[in-house]
Design a protein around this motif. Structure first.
Motif, PDB file in Angstrom:
ATOM      1  N   THR A  49       0.813  -1.299   0.041  1.00 45.42           N
ATOM      2  CA  THR A  49      -0.157   0.040   0.068  1.00 45.42           C
ATOM      3  C   THR A  49       0.927   1.268   0.076  1.00 45.42           C
ATOM      4  OG1 THR A  49      -1.633  -1.390   1.241  1.00 45.42           O
ATOM      5  CG2 THR A  49      -1.826   1.086   1.182  1.00 45.42           C
ATOM      6  N   PHE A  50       0.553   2.317  -0.868  1.00 47.34           N
ATOM      7  CA  PHE A  50       1.105   3.505  -0.942  1.00 47.34           C
ATOM      8  C   PHE A  50       0.214   4.457  -0.055  1.00 47.34           C
ATOM      9  CE2 PHE A  50       2.444   1.218  -4.995  1.00 47.34           C
ATOM     10  CZ  PHE A  50       3.769   1.489  -4.644  1.00 47.34           C
ATOM     11  N   LYS A  51       0.860   5.131   0.621  1.00 47.02           N
ATOM     12  CA  LYS A  51      -0.165   6.363   1.275  1.00 47.02           C
ATOM     13  C   LYS A  51       0.513   7.395   1.939  1.00 47.02           C
ATOM     14  CE  LYS A  51       0.313   3.589   5.706  1.00 47.02           C
ATOM     15  NZ  LYS A  51      -0.401   2.656   6.518  1.00 47.02           N
ATOM     16  N   ALA A  52       0.010   8.537   2.222  1.00 43.34           N
ATOM     17  CA  ALA A  52       0.462   9.640   2.747  1.00 43.34           C
ATOM     18  C   ALA A  52       0.569   9.610   4.209  1.00 43.34           C
ATOM     19  CB  ALA A  52      -0.141  11.015   2.370  1.00 43.34           C
ATOM     20  N   ALA A  53       1.630   9.915   4.764  1.00 42.28           N
ATOM     21  CA  ALA A  53       1.767   9.617   6.324  1.00 42.28           C
ATOM     22  C   ALA A  53       2.494  11.130   6.827  1.00 42.28           C
ATOM     23  CB  ALA A  53       2.839   8.537   6.718  1.00 42.28           C
ATOM     24  N   PRO A  54       1.855  11.394   8.027  1.00 37.73           N
ATOM     25  CA  PRO A  54       2.215  12.664   8.571  1.00 37.73           C
ATOM     26  C   PRO A  54       3.523  12.413   9.366  1.00 37.73           C
ATOM     27  CG  PRO A  54       0.762  11.904   9.930  1.00 37.73           C
ATOM     28  CD  PRO A  54       0.661  10.859   8.700  1.00 37.73           C
ATOM     29  N   ARG A  55       4.539  13.411   9.469  1.00 37.58           N
ATOM     30  CA  ARG A  55       5.771  13.461  10.111  1.00 37.58           C
ATOM     31  C   ARG A  55       5.735  14.738  10.988  1.00 37.58           C
ATOM     32  NH1 ARG A  55      11.225  12.956   6.753  1.00 37.58           N
ATOM     33  NH2 ARG A  55      10.326  10.668   6.559  1.00 37.58           N
ATOM     34  N   ALA A  56       5.531  14.274  12.224  1.00 41.70           N
ATOM     35  CA  ALA A  56       5.678  15.551  13.186  1.00 41.70           C
ATOM     36  C   ALA A  56       6.771  16.435  13.272  1.00 41.70           C
ATOM     37  CB  ALA A  56       5.853  14.731  14.522  1.00 41.70           C
ATOM     38  N   ALA A  57       6.874  17.687  13.600  1.00 42.59           N
ATOM     39  CA  ALA A  57       7.947  18.711  13.652  1.00 42.59           C
ATOM     40  C   ALA A  57       8.957  17.993  14.632  1.00 42.59           C
ATOM     41  CB  ALA A  57       7.341  19.933  14.247  1.00 42.59           C
ATOM     42  N   GLU A  67      24.711  23.104  15.061  1.00 43.76           N
ATOM     43  CA  GLU A  67      23.879  23.893  15.525  1.00 43.76           C
ATOM     44  C   GLU A  67      22.254  23.145  15.733  1.00 43.76           C
ATOM     45  OE1 GLU A  67      21.725  28.011  14.112  1.00 43.76           O
ATOM     46  OE2 GLU A  67      23.396  27.383  13.069  1.00 43.76           O
ATOM     47  N   LYS A  68      21.582  23.458  16.624  1.00 40.34           N
ATOM     48  CA  LYS A  68      20.351  22.941  16.307  1.00 40.34           C
ATOM     49  C   LYS A  68      19.368  23.526  15.665  1.00 40.34           C
ATOM     50  CE  LYS A  68      20.307  20.672  20.965  1.00 40.34           C
ATOM     51  NZ  LYS A  68      19.695  20.491  22.254  1.00 40.34           N
ATOM     52  N   ILE A  69      18.745  22.773  14.948  1.00 45.64           N
ATOM     53  CA  ILE A  69      17.655  23.498  13.837  1.00 45.64           C
ATOM     54  C   ILE A  69      16.335  22.819  14.082  1.00 45.64           C
ATOM     55  CG2 ILE A  69      19.336  24.184  12.304  1.00 45.64           C
ATOM     56  CD1 ILE A  69      18.450  21.747  10.638  1.00 45.64           C
ATOM     57  N   SER A  70      15.193  23.747  13.917  1.00 49.01           N
ATOM     58  CA  SER A  70      13.892  23.105  14.182  1.00 49.01           C
ATOM     59  C   SER A  70      13.330  22.436  12.728  1.00 49.01           C
ATOM     60  CB  SER A  70      12.918  23.748  14.715  1.00 49.01           C
ATOM     61  OG  SER A  70      12.110  24.828  13.997  1.00 49.01           O
ATOM     62  N   ILE A  71      12.785  21.478  12.504  1.00 53.81           N
ATOM     63  CA  ILE A  71      12.457  20.866  11.164  1.00 53.81           C
ATOM     64  C   ILE A  71      10.926  20.739  11.329  1.00 53.81           C
ATOM     65  CG2 ILE A  71      12.371  18.885   9.470  1.00 53.81           C
ATOM     66  CD1 ILE A  71      15.109  18.140  11.099  1.00 53.81           C
ATOM     67  N   ALA A  72      10.176  21.514  10.474  1.00 52.58           N
ATOM     68  CA  ALA A  72       8.665  21.474  10.439  1.00 52.58           C
ATOM     69  C   ALA A  72       8.363  20.186  10.205  1.00 52.58           C
ATOM     70  CB  ALA A  72       8.370  22.615   9.366  1.00 52.58           C
ATOM     71  N   ALA A  73       6.622  20.225  10.487  1.00 55.80           N
ATOM     72  CA  ALA A  73       5.964  18.871  10.519  1.00 55.80           C
ATOM     73  C   ALA A  73       5.683  19.102   8.731  1.00 55.80           C
ATOM     74  CB  ALA A  73       4.509  18.979  11.019  1.00 55.80           C
ATOM     75  N   THR A  74       5.575  17.838   8.261  1.00 59.35           N
ATOM     76  CA  THR A  74       5.269  17.564   6.851  1.00 59.35           C
ATOM     77  C   THR A  74       4.413  16.227   6.737  1.00 59.35           C
ATOM     78  OG1 THR A  74       6.229  17.763   4.722  1.00 59.35           O
ATOM     79  CG2 THR A  74       7.364  16.512   6.205  1.00 59.35           C
ATOM     80  N   THR A  75       4.169  16.139   5.549  1.00 62.95           N
ATOM     81  CA  THR A  75       3.368  14.785   5.165  1.00 62.95           C
ATOM     82  C   THR A  75       4.227  14.249   4.061  1.00 62.95           C
ATOM     83  OG1 THR A  75       1.429  15.743   5.245  1.00 62.95           O
ATOM     84  CG2 THR A  75       1.337  13.760   4.089  1.00 62.95           C
TER      85      THR A  75
END
Length: 100
Positions: A49-57, A67-75
């Motif tokens: 199965t192919f599907k879209a999945a959320p990835r948390a920030a 250096e620490k960086i923040s990575i935004a949430a994405t799908t």
């Protein structure tokens, strides 16, 4: 196996031209991409199965500076292998001798 090798194998198995097989494969990929992008899963029974999945920030680290960086949430797209595909791969691995 790359795309041209895949096309050659499919063309041979289906007795179709490589050009026709290429058009079919490109159309199949485009339909799967469009469906998953719109949020619809594409399930191929026995394959997966192919599907879209959320990835948390999350917090990451710049590898160059540390250096620490923040990575935004994405799908992101995700593929989950089906039982038949998993069994075939597991059987193929069981038959191959272990690498030394």
């Amino acid at each position: 196996m790359n795309k041209s090798e895949l096309l050659a194998a499919i063309a041979e198995k289906t007795n179709q031209s490589k050009a026709a097989t290429g058009e079919f494969l490109d159309a199949t990929i485009a339909v799967i991409e469009a469906a998953v992008a719109s949020g619809d899963p594409v399930a191929l029974v026995g394959f997966g199965t192919f599907k879209a999945a959320p990835r948390a920030a999350r917090e990451g680290k710049n590898p160059k500076t540390g250096e620490k960086i923040s990575i935004a949430a994405t799908t992101v797209p995700r593929f989950t292998a089906g039982a038949g595909f998993k069994a075939m791969v597991a059987g193929a691995k069981a038959k191959k001798p272990a690498k030394k």
